[in-house]
Design an enzyme around this catalytic site. Sequence first.
Site, PDB file in Angstrom:
ATOM      1  N   ASN A 106       7.019   5.723   9.709  1.00 54.48           N
ATOM      2  CA  ASN A 106       6.182   6.099  10.844  1.00 54.48           C
ATOM      3  C   ASN A 106       7.028   6.589  12.004  1.00 54.48           C
ATOM      4  OD1 ASN A 106       4.211   5.164   9.212  1.00 54.48           O
ATOM      5  ND2 ASN A 106       3.850   3.257  10.314  1.00 54.48           N
ATOM      6  N   VAL A 107       6.452   7.513  12.754  1.00 51.76           N
ATOM      7  CA  VAL A 107       7.164   8.102  13.892  1.00 51.76           C
ATOM      8  C   VAL A 107       6.513   7.664  15.207  1.00 51.76           C
ATOM      9  CG1 VAL A 107       7.945  10.097  12.555  1.00 51.76           C
ATOM     10  CG2 VAL A 107       5.770  10.242  13.791  1.00 51.76           C
ATOM     11  N   HIS A 123      11.864   8.710   9.422  1.00 50.30           N
ATOM     12  CA  HIS A 123      11.345  10.061   9.679  1.00 50.30           C
ATOM     13  C   HIS A 123      11.440  10.466  11.144  1.00 50.30           C
ATOM     14  CE1 HIS A 123       8.764  10.010   5.723  1.00 50.30           C
ATOM     15  NE2 HIS A 123      10.059  10.103   5.511  1.00 50.30           N
TER      16      HIS A 123
HETATM   17  P1  OAD Z   1      -0.270   7.942   3.661  1.00 48.53           P
HETATM   18  O1  OAD Z   1      -1.362   8.442   4.529  1.00 48.53           O
HETATM   19  O2  OAD Z   1       0.171   8.770   2.513  1.00 48.53           O
HETATM   20  O3  OAD Z   1      -0.681   6.525   3.063  1.00 48.53           O
HETATM   21  C1  OAD Z   1      -1.239   5.515   3.852  1.00 48.53           C
HETATM   22  C2  OAD Z   1      -1.384   4.275   2.987  1.00 48.53           C
HETATM   23  O4  OAD Z   1      -1.855   3.226   3.802  1.00 48.53           O
HETATM   24  C3  OAD Z   1      -2.426   4.431   1.855  1.00 48.53           C
HETATM   25  O5  OAD Z   1      -1.858   3.898   0.653  1.00 48.53           O
HETATM   26  C4  OAD Z   1      -3.606   3.587   2.321  1.00 48.53           C
HETATM   27  O6  OAD Z   1      -4.295   2.991   1.229  1.00 48.53           O
HETATM   28  C5  OAD Z   1      -2.900   2.531   3.151  1.00 48.53           C
HETATM   29  N1  OAD Z   1      -3.705   1.909   4.226  1.00 48.53           N
HETATM   30  C6  OAD Z   1      -4.624   2.486   5.035  1.00 48.53           C
HETATM   31  N2  OAD Z   1      -5.079   1.611   5.947  1.00 48.53           N
HETATM   32  C7  OAD Z   1      -4.431   0.436   5.714  1.00 48.53           C
HETATM   33  C8  OAD Z   1      -4.449  -0.847   6.325  1.00 48.53           C
HETATM   34  N3  OAD Z   1      -5.232  -1.132   7.385  1.00 48.53           N
HETATM   35  N4  OAD Z   1      -3.644  -1.811   5.819  1.00 48.53           N
HETATM   36  C9  OAD Z   1      -2.846  -1.562   4.741  1.00 48.53           C
HETATM   37  N5  OAD Z   1      -2.782  -0.365   4.121  1.00 48.53           N
HETATM   38  C10 OAD Z   1      -3.552   0.624   4.604  1.00 48.53           C
HETATM   39  O7  OAD Z   1       0.958   7.586   4.641  1.00 48.53           O
HETATM   40  P2  OAD Z   1       2.486   7.342   4.292  1.00 48.53           P
HETATM   41  O8  OAD Z   1       2.645   6.654   2.991  1.00 48.53           O
HETATM   42  O9  OAD Z   1       3.091   6.737   5.475  1.00 48.53           O
HETATM   43  O10 OAD Z   1       5.857  12.240   6.536  1.00 48.53           O
HETATM   44  O11 OAD Z   1       3.015   8.831   4.142  1.00 48.53           O
HETATM   45  C11 OAD Z   1       4.388   9.040   3.979  1.00 48.53           C
HETATM   46  C12 OAD Z   1       4.830  10.263   4.718  1.00 48.53           C
HETATM   47  O12 OAD Z   1       4.041  11.379   4.324  1.00 48.53           O
HETATM   48  C13 OAD Z   1       4.659  10.206   6.227  1.00 48.53           C
HETATM   49  O13 OAD Z   1       5.732   9.595   6.874  1.00 48.53           O
HETATM   50  C14 OAD Z   1       4.558  11.646   6.618  1.00 48.53           C
HETATM   51  C15 OAD Z   1       3.640  12.113   5.510  1.00 48.53           C
HETATM   52  O14 OAD Z   1       3.671  13.450   5.222  1.00 48.53           O
HETATM   53  C16 OAD Z   1       6.184  13.232   7.381  1.00 48.53           C
HETATM   54  O15 OAD Z   1       5.418  13.667   8.226  1.00 48.53           O
HETATM   55  C17 OAD Z   1       7.547  13.771   7.181  1.00 48.53           C
END
Ligand code: OAD
Length: 247
Positions: A106-107, A123
């Site tokens: 997270n940023v 990131h």
């Molecule tokens: P995603 O949006 O891909 O995934 C979010 C995850 O959080 C999903 O698996 C949801 O099921 C889960 N989730 C949602 N609400 C939740 C809650 N209250 N408690 C627990 N889990 C929950 O986000 P990231 O995995 O962070 O990169 O994505 C990775 C990277 O892709 C980001 O850093 C960003 C993006 O493109 C860049 O911008 C470079």
Amino acid sequence: MDVSGSDAIARAVGALRDARAVAAITGAGISAESGVPTFRGTGGLWRTFRAEDLATPEAFARDPALVWDWYRWRRSRIAAARPNGGHVALARLEQRFAAFTLLTQNVDGLHLEAGSRNLVELHGNIWRARCTAEPHRLFDQRGEAPKDALPRCPCGALLRPDIVWFGELLDQTALDRAAAAVRACDVLLVVGTSALVYPVAAFPSLVDRAHATIVEVNVDATPLTAAADIVLRGPAGRILPHVERLL
Ligand code: OAD
């Protein structure tokens, strides 16, 4: 969801009680309960916006004003957000272990605001900008009034968000620190990430499976779920404080 008394919670607490070194990986899901949009789920940013238009070096070269507008809009969402119980629980957990490293994709800076200190922001950070000519020149823009003009370094070159975009390399020092923490941990907590984006997607494979325990905290299944030893299904803002209290 009532997480109290669940067997998985008890097993996670047991693994943490036995642990000396803990590593935690977080993604957008941990900030969802603070009102920060995720990327891929319902209401996720990549459902509305195209990453190619906004989060690549080519997009910035093509249209820096568009990219800055998008980051200013995200900053305004994040400025209104406060750390939730999940961020706070991770900051408290850090105090309880001889070694605790928090690796976030997270940023939004909410882990720092919650008090986490042994933190690797893989990131980058949305509040920081850096010079496009001399990348070591960093500028903290939190609290600055958004301007219409494109931000510039005193040297005259454009500033860009200090964020790792698609197609860019992560900082090697941050990456090495992250990999070392994952290799050395007794428990790996994977919280609120779809576990799809490298290098984080590969981190669980670095864990010493002979003795370390992988605990996933997520509202949904992910590609990592099958490899996790313990799956805590539900919102991180409720589950993590519960686990921390039981420790
Ligand atoms: P995603 O949006 O891909 O995934 C979010 C995850 O959080 C999903 O698996 C949801 O099921 C889960 N989730 C949602 N609400 C939740 C809650 N209250 N408690 C627990 N889990 C929950 O986000 P990231 O995995 O962070 O990169 O994505 C990775 C990277 O892709 C980001 O850093 C960003 C993006 O493109 C860049 O911008 C470079």
